[in-house]
Structure formats: C-alpha cells, structure tokens
Design a protein around this motif. Structure first.
Motif, PDB file in Angstrom:
ATOM      1  N   LEU A 191      24.057  -2.768  -8.857  1.00 38.08           N
ATOM      2  CA  LEU A 191      25.183  -1.972  -8.372  1.00 38.08           C
ATOM      3  C   LEU A 191      26.281  -1.854  -9.430  1.00 38.08           C
ATOM      4  N   ALA A 237      20.544   0.361  -5.532  1.00 35.84           N
ATOM      5  CA  ALA A 237      20.202  -1.056  -5.379  1.00 35.84           C
ATOM      6  C   ALA A 237      18.817  -1.342  -5.936  1.00 35.84           C
ATOM      7  N   VAL A 251      24.440  -5.240   0.324  1.00 40.94           N
ATOM      8  CA  VAL A 251      24.371  -4.160  -0.657  1.00 40.94           C
ATOM      9  C   VAL A 251      25.559  -3.215  -0.505  1.00 40.94           C
ATOM     10  N   GLY A 252      25.827  -2.784   0.719  1.00 36.96           N
ATOM     11  CA  GLY A 252      26.931  -1.864   0.948  1.00 36.96           C
ATOM     12  C   GLY A 252      28.275  -2.446   0.582  1.00 36.96           C
ATOM     13  N   CYS A 259      22.791   2.557   2.127  1.00 32.61           N
ATOM     14  CA  CYS A 259      22.518   1.178   1.699  1.00 32.61           C
ATOM     15  C   CYS A 259      22.046   0.371   2.909  1.00 32.61           C
TER      16      CYS A 259
END
Length: 390
Positions: free
Chosen positions: A72, A136, A171-172, A257
């Motif tokens: 990221l 990702a 991830v987000g 995500c």
C-alpha cells in the motif's frame, strides 16, 4: 491482512530451531520437496530447506515474491515499488521455476507443470496463498509490470480529490493512513460494513488509539454496505457515485479493499473438493498435513487453520513444516502447530498506528521501529538473502 514479524522482539519464548535434527546427509539426500507458491509461506519454506541442505523446487507464476506488507505504501509512493518485489531467481537460482502447477498426483508423488513437465517429490508443500484487489495484491508476472501498475495507481491517487475506500479491515485502514500520510488535503472516506474496524476481537484501547489517528487525519468513516459495488470501476480516475444505504458519495477514485479469499483457482487444480472446507481452504491436521497424506502439507492463507490469516503466521507455518520434515528424517515425531501470539500492528502512516500483542498495547515508538517505518522491507529481503534496491 498485512502484518510484520514482531514475534522475535516480543515473544522470545516461541522459537523453532532447525538445528535439533540429527538426520544424516544420506537421509537428507533422498528428499526432494516441491513447494507450490512463492508467497511468504512458500519462500520461508524454501529458505529453511536451503539452510537444512534439503533439495527443493519452488514454483510460482510470478518472477518475484510480492512483499504485500509494504504494497500500500508502494501504491502511494511508487518510488517504493521496487522494494516490494524480491526476485526469486536471485534468491534460489535453479531451484526456482517460474510457472504454474496444473495437477498434483498425491499418490504418485509428482506434479505436472503448465508446459507438461513432470517433477517427482518426496514431500509437497502447498502454499498458494490468497488473492485480493490491487494495490494490496498484484497478479503481474514480472517486476517491471508490477512497478508500472503501482505507478498508474500512484498517479491516480496524486490527481484525485475525493477517494472512497471500500472495506474497513486492515487493508482499507492502512491504505487510508498511507494516503493521508503523504496527501494531507485529500478527502478520504472509508466505508466499513462492520461497526468495529479491523476485527471485533481486540480491547477498547486498541480501537480508541486507531480512532484517534483516523480522526486526526480527517478520514471520514461510514458504516454500511456499498449497494452498487459491482457497478463501480476500481482504481481508475473517474467521477462515480458510491451508494451506501441512503447516502450517495461522490468520488473520483474508488478502491475496493474487501477480503482476501484463498486462491481457489490454484487450489481447485491441486486438491479434490472434499478436501476443502466451506471457505474453500484446504483441510489440514494439527501438523499442517493433509489427512491420510502426512508428506503433503498446506500452509499459509490456503489452509484451514483457525486463526487470523496474516503473513507472519504463514511464515511460522513454513518453519514448523520444515522442522517436522527434518524430524521425520531423523526418526522423530512431528510437532503440532500452535498459534504463537494473538495481535496485530496496524500502521496509519509511517510513524503511528494501533498495535496490540497478547493483550498488551504496543507503543508507537516500538511499533514504528518494528513495522511502521519500513514495513518490514529490510527484514524480508534479509530473510530471503537478496540485497534490496536502493
């Protein structure tokens, strides 16, 4: 989830040395381990087999290990992108084959590659991992293609004003932190289907720490499901409307995500459906082997161990399996898998975030050194034994 190995610093009681084996060189010479997959689990297995002097072949469609921990940041700072691709040929030479495994004959102990080549094995480690959306993850086969992909994403981020990130997991949240760490003036909205970000398993202090940094960065959090997700064009600079309940969010860049499911396409070529659980993960016993097939293992995100699917667990799976292969060669008994720790380090940029380890909060000064600073880049290149690009 995108995690970094902090166990060595925080959990010194969990160690699995390979030196305990007393297998003779003759016994080791009879072995050939085939590793299917070149992610964290597969590469760790290859590293440990190489150290142990066991012949192995590692097979991966991509020419590189994708260092997802730092992906990221590479998307936001494309100059970082070359550091998230470790060339497997440099690491393992002729023991690495760039290609795909089309079939696995467990009884006959052989695999067939996409070009028809057959390879025999004494042991097989399935480590095909999970899949996920760009940035990702990346499905680009070459390093140059992956770098180009990150350059495109980075350019889109630089030119966007209103960015919507769909998914309130690690991830987000980490992606929102990376963007706001570089671009202070962009409007970032994080859409989460769950009330608690990341996961619901940690204490209130963890979530209050995370909430502090999210609010300080002026990231808006909306709880609900995106009704028109399938209609949205991801990762492309264009005006779109994201519908969440009765709200309409205007965006010029949308990043999905959501989830990192097991690599079903690869798994279905290798394993019979009855060997999978309801989530399409490979069923394994306590020693990470397939039932009734003690020399075939599944490790990392593709196996059905009951735990968070994070990179460090995948690497620890690999360490255990190689240690057990060595024990087998010396006539010893296999050790079962035990989760080494429960926790996460969630960076929100390069110097802050929320961290918890076995119920203890990890302060930023420690977490920044362990993960947030370079996202484990120097450590993973060092483990693989390849010099990173400057």
């Amino acid at each position: 989830s995108i995690q970094f190995d902090v166990v060595s610093a925080l959990l010194s009681e969990y160690k699995m040395g390979l030196g305990a084996s007393k297998a003779t060189s003759e016994e080791l010479a009879k072995m050939h381990v085939v590793i299917i997959g070149g992610g964290y689990a597969g590469v760790q297995a290859a590293v440990d087999l190489k150290k142990a002097g066991i012949m192995f072949t590692i097979i991966e469609p991509k020419e590189y290990l994708h260092h997802c921990f730092a992906a990221l940041r590479a998307a936001v700072k494309p100059e970082f992108a070359p550091k998230v691709a470790i060339p497997l040929k440099d690491a393992f030479g002729d023991n690495f084959i760039q290609g795909s495994v089309e079939s696995l004959d467990i009884e006959g102990k052989k695999i067939v590659l996409d070009g028809g080549r057959e390879i025999d094995f004494t042991h097989c480690i399935i480590a095909v991992g999970s899949i996920g959306p760009v940035p990702a993850r990346s499905e680009k086969l070459s390093i140059s293609e992956m770098v180009d992909e990150y350059n495109e994403v980075g350019e889109a981020i630089a030119n966007a004003e209103n960015i919507v990130i769909v998914g309130g997991g690690a991830v987000g949240v980490e992606f929102a932190g990376e963007i706001t760490d570089k671009y202070k003036a962009k409007n970032i909205t994080l859409v989460s289907s769950s009330e608690k970000l990341i996961c619901p398993d940690f204490d209130d202090k963890f979530y209050s720490n995370l909430d502090y940094y999210i609010k300080a960065a002026d990231v808006k959090v909306i709880h609900g499901r995106v009704a028109n997700l399938s209609e949205l064009v991801p990762n492309k600079l264009m005006k779109q409307t994201v519908v969440v309940g009765d709200q309409e969010l205007e965006a010029d860049l949308v990043f999905p995500c959501i989830g990192l499911p097991p690599n079903k396409t690869s798994i279905s070529k290798l394993i019979a459906p009855e060997t999978l659980d309801q989530n399409n993960r490979i069923k394994v016993n306590g020693c990470l082997a397939l039932e009734e097939h003690p020399t075939v293992f599944a490790i990392g995100d593709c196996c059905n161990t009951d735990e968070f699917k994070i990179g460090i667990y995948a690497m620890k799976h690999a360490e255990l399996v190689v240690a057990n292969i060595l024990k087998e060669a010396s006539g010893g008994s296999s050790s079962p898998w035990k989760v080494p720790f429960v926790g996460m380090l969630i960076p929100f940029g390069s110097s802050a975030g929320a961290g918890i380890m076995n119920g203890w909060q990890v302060p930023n000064c420690v977490a920044a050194m362990l993960k947030y600073g370079d996202l484990g880049t120097a450590k993973i290149w060092g483990i693989v034994g390849v010099k990173p690009p400057k």
